[in-house]
Design an enzyme around this catalytic site. Structure first.
Site, short mmCIF file in Angstrom:
data_model
loop_
_atom_site.label_atom_id
_atom_site.label_comp_id
_atom_site.label_asym_id
_atom_site.label_seq_id
_atom_site.Cartn_x
_atom_site.Cartn_y
_atom_site.Cartn_z
N GLN A 117 26.64 60.41 21.12
CA GLN A 117 27.04 59.03 21.36
C GLN A 117 28.52 58.93 21.72
OE1 GLN A 117 25.17 55.90 21.45
NE2 GLN A 117 23.88 57.65 21.94
N HIS A 127 29.50 58.89 25.40
CA HIS A 127 29.21 57.72 26.22
C HIS A 127 30.48 57.09 26.78
CE1 HIS A 127 25.07 56.65 26.76
NE2 HIS A 127 24.77 56.82 25.50
N GLU A 140 23.91 50.18 15.74
CA GLU A 140 23.00 50.19 16.88
C GLU A 140 21.94 51.28 16.69
OE1 GLU A 140 23.17 50.88 21.75
OE2 GLU A 140 24.80 51.57 20.48
N ASP A 183 16.92 57.68 23.55
CA ASP A 183 17.53 57.33 24.83
C ASP A 183 16.59 57.59 26.00
OD1 ASP A 183 19.90 56.33 23.92
OD2 ASP A 183 21.04 58.16 24.19
N HIS A 204 8.92 6.30 17.72
CA HIS A 204 7.94 7.38 17.54
C HIS A 204 6.66 6.83 16.91
CE1 HIS A 204 11.26 10.08 18.38
NE2 HIS A 204 10.53 11.17 18.16
#
Length: 305
Positions: A133, A136, A200, A234, A293
């Site tokens: 990660q 990235h 995440e 992924d 109403h």
């Protein structure tokens, strides 16, 4: 669809977004992705887009892509909903788009990963996941929470060793500098911290995996055991990799088929049906002080009785 392409051609994100869009029956799928210095999109992204039935491809990235999709331009159509991950600027731009009548999937990006581990974990595996990660982007965040100081030390050493051979070392190195290795006394403290953080991606590598599986409330996607690397999610494990970040897993789910669908309700009431529920409607409307109403029902009941 926003497909990142600045430092890596994320054609897998095309699959993660366009495939459920096709299954949901979306008639128009617009893809925006930043071109390279030659003004070209990565062929991997173009191939995946063609394979998945994307109807329009536009060479534009960053917040300007989100702005174009939000307001529409001569070359970028205005859309109903914007999907896809991005850096911190793209994520904020998507959130701003919601103020102008455009829906979004969720705030998604920069990337996050949290691993919880104890003395039984494999330090080399954990380091590889953290680095997967970290590469990235420089703004990615990876965290190890552990009940074992020994594992923390071993993982730290493994990160240094594995980092040396990575082609994207410079990127991963900066992300690692902003990341944390955290020691906690027990699994209960760890779980409380993790639920508050809402990662995440959440990898569980402990002797008490079921404790975390049963207790986790806030995470985008959960990876259980030594042989479930985050990179499997992924690409090929079957789950979607477009997930909420920045703690938004407390309120959002990851992209799924429902993300591309909306529901409408229909009702038709017969004379007998209105006679059956009419008095209930009148009582509730009167209790709320909404006389019009009530009158909309009363005028019909009067004709039916």
């Amino acid at each position: 669809m926003y497909i990142p392409g600045g430092t890596a051609p994320l054609f897998s994100t095309v699959l993660m977004l366009a495939v459920p869009a096709q299954i949901a029956g979306c008639k128009e799928i617009v893809l925006c992705s930043p071109p390279n210095k030659k003004g070209e999109l990565a062929p991997e992204i173009l191939f995946a887009a063609n394979l998945c039935g994307v109807t329009k491809i536009i060479k534009v990235g960053g917040i300007q892509a989100v702005a174009g999709l939000t307001f529409g331009t001569e070359s970028i159509p205005q859309v109903y909903k914007i999907f896809g991950p991005g850096n911190q600027f793209v994520t904020v731009a998507k959130q701003l788009a919601t103020k102008h009548g455009v829906a979004i999937d969720m705030p998604a990006g920069p990337s996050e990963l949290l691993v919880v581990a104890d003395k039984s974990a494999n330090a080399a595996y954990i380091a590889s996941d953290l680095l997967s990660q970290a590469e990235h982007g420089t703004d990615s965040q990876v965290i190890l929470v552990s009940t074992s100081k020994d594992i923390i030390e071993k993982v730290s050493n493994e990160i240094e060793k594995q980092l040396e051979v990575l082609p994207r070392k410079a990127i991963a190195e900066k992300a690692i500098a902003n990341s944390k290795l955290i020691y906690v006394e027990n699994h209960e403290v760890a779980l409380e911290m993790i639920n508050e953080y809402g990662p995440e991606h959440f990898i569980i590598c402990t002797e008490a995996n079921e404790f975390y599986v049963d207790g986790i409330r806030n995470a985008g996607s959960v990876f259980i055991g030594d042989y479930t690397p985050e990179s499997a999610g992924d690409y090929a494990s079957g789950t979607n990799h477009t997930l909420p970040t920045n703690g938004f897993s407390k309120a959002y789910s990851g992209v799924n088929l429902d993300s591309f669908l909306k529901q409408m309700t229909f009702q038709k009431i017969s004379k007998e049906g209105l006679l059956n529920i009419g008095e209930t409607i009148e009582l509730m409307a009167e209790a709320e002080g909404l006389q019009a109403h009530k009158n909309a029902v009363s005028i019909r009941l009067k004709d039916l009785k």
